[in-house]
Design a protein around this motif. Structure first.
Motif, mmCIF file in Angstrom:
data_model
loop_
_atom_site.group_PDB
_atom_site.id
_atom_site.type_symbol
_atom_site.label_atom_id
_atom_site.label_comp_id
_atom_site.label_asym_id
_atom_site.label_seq_id
_atom_site.Cartn_x
_atom_site.Cartn_y
_atom_site.Cartn_z
ATOM 1 N N VAL A 1 -6.112 -7.029 -11.035
ATOM 2 C CA VAL A 1 -6.940 -5.800 -10.659
ATOM 3 C C VAL A 1 -7.698 -5.827 -9.567
ATOM 4 C CG1 VAL A 1 -8.233 -3.788 -11.347
ATOM 5 C CG2 VAL A 1 -6.467 -4.518 -13.015
ATOM 6 N N PRO A 2 -8.892 -6.599 -9.733
ATOM 7 C CA PRO A 2 -9.841 -6.888 -8.302
ATOM 8 C C PRO A 2 -8.986 -7.398 -7.098
ATOM 9 C CG PRO A 2 -9.982 -8.656 -10.191
ATOM 10 C CD PRO A 2 -9.182 -7.607 -10.674
ATOM 11 N N ALA B 1 -11.455 -2.661 2.440
ATOM 12 C CA ALA B 1 -11.027 -1.744 1.694
ATOM 13 C C ALA B 1 -10.057 -1.011 2.548
ATOM 14 C CB ALA B 1 -12.348 -1.016 1.375
ATOM 15 N N TRP C 1 0.772 -1.398 0.047
ATOM 16 C CA TRP C 1 0.050 0.017 -0.085
ATOM 17 C C TRP C 1 0.946 1.189 0.105
ATOM 18 C CZ3 TRP C 1 -0.671 4.200 3.350
ATOM 19 C CH2 TRP C 1 -1.605 4.762 3.336
ATOM 20 N N LYS D 1 -7.360 -4.491 -5.517
ATOM 21 C CA LYS D 1 -8.127 -3.651 -4.843
ATOM 22 C C LYS D 1 -8.759 -4.132 -3.433
ATOM 23 C CE LYS D 1 -9.864 -0.712 -8.896
ATOM 24 N NZ LYS D 1 -10.865 -0.400 -9.540
ATOM 25 N N ALA E 1 -10.514 -0.212 -2.514
ATOM 26 C CA ALA E 1 -11.087 -0.119 -3.535
ATOM 27 C C ALA E 1 -11.116 1.033 -4.515
ATOM 28 C CB ALA E 1 -12.704 -0.201 -3.255
ATOM 29 N N ASP E 2 -10.465 2.137 -3.947
ATOM 30 C CA ASP E 2 -10.322 3.419 -4.818
ATOM 31 C C ASP E 2 -8.706 3.413 -5.168
ATOM 32 O OD1 ASP E 2 -9.014 3.564 -2.200
ATOM 33 O OD2 ASP E 2 -9.426 5.553 -1.897
ATOM 34 N N LEU E 3 -8.215 2.389 -5.204
ATOM 35 C CA LEU E 3 -6.889 2.288 -5.524
ATOM 36 C C LEU E 3 -6.676 2.763 -7.057
ATOM 37 C CD1 LEU E 3 -3.924 1.065 -4.576
ATOM 38 C CD2 LEU E 3 -4.632 -0.897 -6.017
ATOM 39 N N GLN E 4 -5.724 3.616 -7.446
ATOM 40 C CA GLN E 4 -5.238 3.960 -8.719
ATOM 41 C C GLN E 4 -4.668 3.022 -9.508
ATOM 42 O OE1 GLN E 4 -4.225 7.946 -9.010
ATOM 43 N NE2 GLN E 4 -3.832 7.912 -11.429
ATOM 44 N N VAL E 5 -5.167 2.046 -10.223
ATOM 45 C CA VAL E 5 -4.239 1.074 -10.904
ATOM 46 C C VAL E 5 -5.114 0.814 -12.202
ATOM 47 C CG1 VAL E 5 -6.346 -0.674 -9.722
ATOM 48 C CG2 VAL E 5 -4.022 -1.556 -10.587
#
Length: 345
Positions: free
Chosen positions: A51-52, A341, A39, A55, A60-64
């Motif tokens: 990706v999921p 999250a 993180w 997250k 859940a708001d990760l910039q990926v």
């Protein structure tokens, strides 16, 4: 092309880090295990199946951004692409190319197909960065079909004796491998909350896994009779398991190859099932790349690097990193009572 820094593996020309262990501006991630995906970085790039999972682990708001296997992006003049590592769902080797020179960072990998994750594919390169979790000649795996036949027989023997079968496996990766490959053995799986959370995310992403039942304080004791139960290593030996009595505990890990590890983990059975390459797999992978320069990271890195130098004639060296071994009980399982999250595990 790449530098080994106090934040992680760095590409100066592209200004990005691969699996950094400290927060950075741009992180390129090989897979979603907590020792490789941490993180705090501003931007993440990973294989699209991860990706999921990122997250789930990092918020859940990760910039990926997700990238399919084999497709490329450019950071300045550096070409970056992901290629299957076979370690778990979404795991990837990172290929970095610049001015005709190619490096590959393997992350974690195994060369035997597990039936679920995308199979390992060797990538030709000049320099290869390899793990060495099981980089000793004593670690040689039996075929997966043999291991799962043994697990199936153990489950049947437990059922005949009126016992539940409790399998210990890491909640992300190994647990899904067990569920997929044992789906024809039983129509019912009861699981720890950490595994239930991960399982839902993986199934929602479209992976063909069987349904599971999450164990809660309200689950009646009769539900555990002759059941197949899967839990993370952090639950073994805890009060959480007392409700299953009578039960038999089976630990699924490459460390079960060493005599005595089953006893130290208070297990009734040890199944040598690893999501990492064994000794022969490591040698096979290195040879297939054609690389003349090899950097060896976490595991038995000094031993494996010395072997590659003395027996393989390669320019090999040990590199210290902050990568660990998710087959051990890290205690970093997702929160089983709340949303994960923002969980940095």
């Amino acid at each position: 092309m790449l530098q080994f820094t106090d934040k992680g593996i760095y590409c100066p020309a592209g200004d990005f880090y691969i699996d950094p262990w400290l927060p950075v501006e741009r992180a390129v991630i090989t897979h979603a295990h907590s020792d490789h995906a941490r993180w705090g970085s501003r931007k993440y790039l990973c294989q699209e199946y991860s990706v999921p999972l990122l997250k789930l682990r990092l918020g859940a708001d990760l910039q990926v951004q997700g990238l399919p296997y084999g497709e490329s992006v450019y950071f300045n003049s550096v070409q970056v692409s992901f290629h299957p590592a076979g370690h778990m769902i979404g795991s990837a080797q990172v290929r970095i190319a610049l001015a005709g020179e190619v490096w590959v960072v393997s992350g974690d990998y195994k060369v035997e197909h597990d039936g679920l994750s995308t199979p390992f594919e060797p990538v030709t390169c000049h320099t290869f960065i390899t793990e060495s979790t099981f980089g000793l000649p004593i670690y040689r795996w039996q075929p997966q079909t043999t291991v799962f036949a043994g697990i199936q027989q153990w489950i049947q023997d437990n059922q005949a004796a009126g016992k539940a079968s409790v399998l210990s496996a890491y909640s992300l990766g190994k647990a899904q491998r067990l569920l997929y490959n044992l789906r024809h053995v039983t129509g019912r799986f009861l699981v720890h909350g950490a595994i239930a959370i991960t399982e839902q995310v993986v199934r929602d992403a479209g992976w063909p896994l069987p349904a599971v039942e999450r164990i809660t304080p309200q689950t009646p004791k009769e539900a555990f009779a002759n059941a197949v139960i899967i839990c993370p290593p952090s639950a073994v030996g805890s009060s959480w398991m007392r409700r299953f009595t009578p039960y038999s505990l089976g630990v699924c890990s490459g460390w079960m190859q060493v005599r005595g590890n089953m006893r130290r983990r208070n297990a009734d059975a040890g199944f040598v099932l690893s999501d990492h390459a064994d000794w022969e797999g490591l040698l096979q992978a290195v040879k297939a790349t054609g690389a003349q320069r090899v950097y060896v990271t976490h595991g038995f890195s000094s031993v494996f690097a010395r072997y590659l130098t003395e027996q393989g004639g390669l320019d090999a060296a040990e590199i210290k990193t902050a990568f660990g071994d998710e087959e051990e009980d890290t205690g970093n399982e997702p929160d089983t009572n709340h949303t994960v999250a923002g969980n940095g595990a």
